[in-house]
Write an enzyme that holds these catalytic residues in place. Structure first.
Site, PDB file in Angstrom:
ATOM      1  N   GLU A  33      -2.844   9.332   7.623  1.00 38.57           N
ATOM      2  CA  GLU A  33      -1.636   9.490   6.699  1.00 38.57           C
ATOM      3  C   GLU A  33      -0.467   8.851   6.993  1.00 38.57           C
ATOM      4  OE1 GLU A  33      -2.069  10.582   3.666  1.00 38.57           O
ATOM      5  OE2 GLU A  33      -2.697  12.490   4.378  1.00 38.57           O
ATOM      6  N   HIS A  34       0.219   8.296   6.194  1.00 41.22           N
ATOM      7  CA  HIS A  34       1.586   7.525   6.291  1.00 41.22           C
ATOM      8  C   HIS A  34       1.434   6.257   7.053  1.00 41.22           C
ATOM      9  CE1 HIS A  34       4.686   9.867   4.456  1.00 41.22           C
ATOM     10  NE2 HIS A  34       3.965  10.653   4.778  1.00 41.22           N
ATOM     11  N   ASP A  36      -0.916   3.535   5.445  1.00 43.75           N
ATOM     12  CA  ASP A  36      -1.380   2.390   4.485  1.00 43.75           C
ATOM     13  C   ASP A  36      -0.202   1.512   4.380  1.00 43.75           C
ATOM     14  OD1 ASP A  36       0.393   4.348   3.088  1.00 43.75           O
ATOM     15  OD2 ASP A  36      -0.845   4.223   1.267  1.00 43.75           O
ATOM     16  N   SER A  67       3.737  13.455 -23.560  1.00 42.20           N
ATOM     17  CA  SER A  67       3.079  14.115 -22.394  1.00 42.20           C
ATOM     18  C   SER A  67       2.989  15.669 -22.984  1.00 42.20           C
ATOM     19  CB  SER A  67       3.894  14.104 -21.284  1.00 42.20           C
ATOM     20  OG  SER A  67       3.542  15.248 -20.270  1.00 42.20           O
ATOM     21  N   GLY A 123       1.091  16.427  -4.689  1.00 42.10           N
ATOM     22  CA  GLY A 123       0.705  15.666  -3.535  1.00 42.10           C
ATOM     23  C   GLY A 123      -0.660  15.312  -3.665  1.00 42.10           C
ATOM     24  N   SER A 127       1.052  10.352  -9.796  1.00 43.27           N
ATOM     25  CA  SER A 127       1.860   9.296 -10.392  1.00 43.27           C
ATOM     26  C   SER A 127       0.938   8.051 -10.164  1.00 43.27           C
ATOM     27  CB  SER A 127       3.199   8.870  -9.392  1.00 43.27           C
ATOM     28  OG  SER A 127       2.984   8.815  -8.193  1.00 43.27           O
ATOM     29  N   ASP A 171      -3.185   5.230  -2.753  1.00 41.50           N
ATOM     30  CA  ASP A 171      -3.723   6.227  -3.955  1.00 41.50           C
ATOM     31  C   ASP A 171      -3.961   5.289  -4.988  1.00 41.50           C
ATOM     32  OD1 ASP A 171      -2.398   7.783  -2.283  1.00 41.50           O
ATOM     33  OD2 ASP A 171      -0.597   8.305  -3.263  1.00 41.50           O
ATOM     34  N   TYR A 221      10.372   9.788   1.925  1.00 43.76           N
ATOM     35  CA  TYR A 221       9.383   8.734   2.226  1.00 43.76           C
ATOM     36  C   TYR A 221       9.749   7.433   2.530  1.00 43.76           C
ATOM     37  CZ  TYR A 221       4.994   6.321   0.887  1.00 43.76           C
ATOM     38  OH  TYR A 221       3.976   5.638   1.145  1.00 43.76           O
TER      39      TYR A 221
HETATM   40  C1  GLA Z   1       1.761   8.855  -0.630  1.00 43.37           C
HETATM   41  C2  GLA Z   1       1.796   7.382  -1.061  1.00 43.37           C
HETATM   42  C3  GLA Z   1       0.735   6.599  -0.318  1.00 43.37           C
HETATM   43  C4  GLA Z   1       0.637   7.042   1.368  1.00 43.37           C
HETATM   44  C5  GLA Z   1       0.579   8.411   1.362  1.00 43.37           C
HETATM   45  C6  GLA Z   1       0.948   8.970   2.718  1.00 43.37           C
HETATM   46  O1  GLA Z   1       0.785   9.572  -1.390  1.00 43.37           O
HETATM   47  O2  GLA Z   1       1.625   7.125  -2.436  1.00 43.37           O
HETATM   48  O3  GLA Z   1       0.937   5.081  -0.479  1.00 43.37           O
HETATM   49  O4  GLA Z   1       1.573   6.574   1.873  1.00 43.37           O
HETATM   50  O5  GLA Z   1       1.821   9.153   0.735  1.00 43.37           O
HETATM   51  O6  GLA Z   1      -0.264   8.652   3.502  1.00 43.37           O
END
Ligand code: GLA
Length: 385
Positions: A33-34, A36, A67, A123, A127, A171, A221
């Site tokens: 996580e965090h 990429d 939508s 989460g 998007s 993502d 973020y």
């Molecule tokens: C969001 C971002 C991803 C990644 C995650 C955390 O989902 O879109 O690119 O950084 O947070 O891992």
């Protein structure tokens, strides 16, 4: 929404039949996580809840978007693809804009009606789903030569440059390239990936939805991304060159601490470097079917995101703590960007009912709101229905 015939709604709205329907799944991240956007390894999978796009072409240059979830409709023109504040239409319009920037210009207008089971801000990457979905729909309907990897890259460019979130590629990649019953081990520096069959035997992966909307996510973020960039600049100058933070090693952390001489930046780097190592360990543990270790790594990842990266918050900490208190639970952690949203847990199949009962009641007692817990299948990535 199940009771509504979306094709009828489309016809009423646009006076035309639906010509095609496309769908994109949500995603979770098992671990990594965090990292990429720090060139690390991540381990996401798709989950079987979808955003859908109902499509038809028009005879003019207008773009009509609606939508069903937001109950909002907008009309734009292909000659004006400018951003509109923070409105949801920025995702599809930004996708059209970025396609054109990459040489895929659309000249004929279209109608799109979106429906989504992926709650925004949960989460689960609503998007990236709408971006991949819009690009996939348009490339299919206008016959652009774009493979799924390029779909994800154009979606990523849209999110970063048009929508303004400095996110990594995770993502967009998993939603474009996900494979049924497999998780994806993705090297975000090289954009290379392998698929792993994901079967936990007597255990299941559960999604724990905190129902705490992820407020402040974008600004916090982007703040984390800037902190990592700053740490990397310092380390490159004063320690040793690396292309990204994930190229540093755990054995170097003492030296890195001295060089950075800044507790906050040190903790950010400690999370990134240790999380990258946890992903490799997680892969090895899965291959050996060592589920105890898999669970332990999930817990360690959460604690690092809480204490060092500071992206969890009360709701995610409470729900994962309650999860871990169950005998049948091997481990739990937040998934995605954090600051609310969802967590995941690995739970013994025959303990799931008991698990749900105790976590749901403990959570509402502690925080006064309900949470949702569900199991999910892993489907293919974005596709035509
Ligand atoms: C969001 C971002 C991803 C990644 C995650 C955390 O989902 O879109 O690119 O950084 O947070 O891992």
């Amino acid at each position: 929404m199940e009771n509504i015939d979306v094709k009828d709604v489309f016809k009423q709205l646009y006076g035309k039949e639906v010509e095609a329907v496309y769908k994109a799944p949500a995603r979770i991240n098992l671990i990594g996580e965090h990292i990429d956007y720090n060139g690390g390894l991540v381990f996401p999978s798709t989950i079987g809840i979808y955003t859908k796009c109902y499509f038809s072409k028009r005879d003019d240059k207008e773009i009509h978007l609606c939508s069903l979830n937001k109950k909002k409709a907008v009309t734009r023109n292909l000659d004006d693809l400018s951003k509109n504040g923070n409105s949801w239409e920025n995702y599809p319009i930004g996708a059209v804009y970025t396609l054109a920037r990459n040489g895929f210009k659309i000249e004929q207008g279209f109608n799109m009606l979106f429906t989504s089971e992926i709650p925004m801000g949960s989460g689960l990457s609503s998007s990236a789903a709408i971006l991949d979905l819009t690009i996939y729909t348009l490339k299919s309907e206008y016959n652009f030569d774009i493979d799924n990897k390029l779909v994800s890259l154009i979606a990523w460019e849209t999110e970063n440059k048009y929508c303004g979130l400095s996110c990594g590629i995770m993502d967009q990649a998993i939603i474009a390239l996900g494979k049924k019953n497999h998780a994806m081990l993705l090297d975000c520096y090289k954009y290379k990936y392998d698929y792993f069959p994901f079967d936990l035997g007597d255990y299941s992966l559960l999604v724990l939805k905190t129902n705490k909307p992820r407020t402040l996510t974008d600004s916090k973020y982007n703040e984390r991304v800037r902190e990592c960039d700053l740490a990397l600049d310092k380390l490159k100058e004063k320690f040793r060159h690396a292309n990204n933070l994930c190229e540093y090693k755990m054995e170097e952390m003492d030296e890195i601490k001295k060089v950075l001489n800044d507790d906050l930046l040190y903790r950010r780097v400690l999370h990134v470097v240790s999380e990258n190592k946890r992903v490799s360990d997680f892969k090895d543990a899965l291959l050996k079917n060592d589920l105890k270790l898999v669970g332990k790594l999930l817990n360690e990842s959460h604690f690092s995101l809480k204490d060092n990266y500071e992206v969890t918050g009360e709701h995610l900490d409470t729900i994962t703590k309650l999860a871990r208190e169950n005998k049948g639970c091997l481990g739990a952690r937040m998934t995605g960007a954090g600051f609310g949203g969802c967590a995941i847990a690995i739970v013994k199949k025959d303990s799931i009912e008991e698990f749900k009962k105790t976590v749901i009641s403990g959570y509402s007692k502690a925080l006064g709101i309900t949470c949702d817990i569900f199991e999910c299948e892993i489907p293919d990535g974005v596709s035509k229905e």
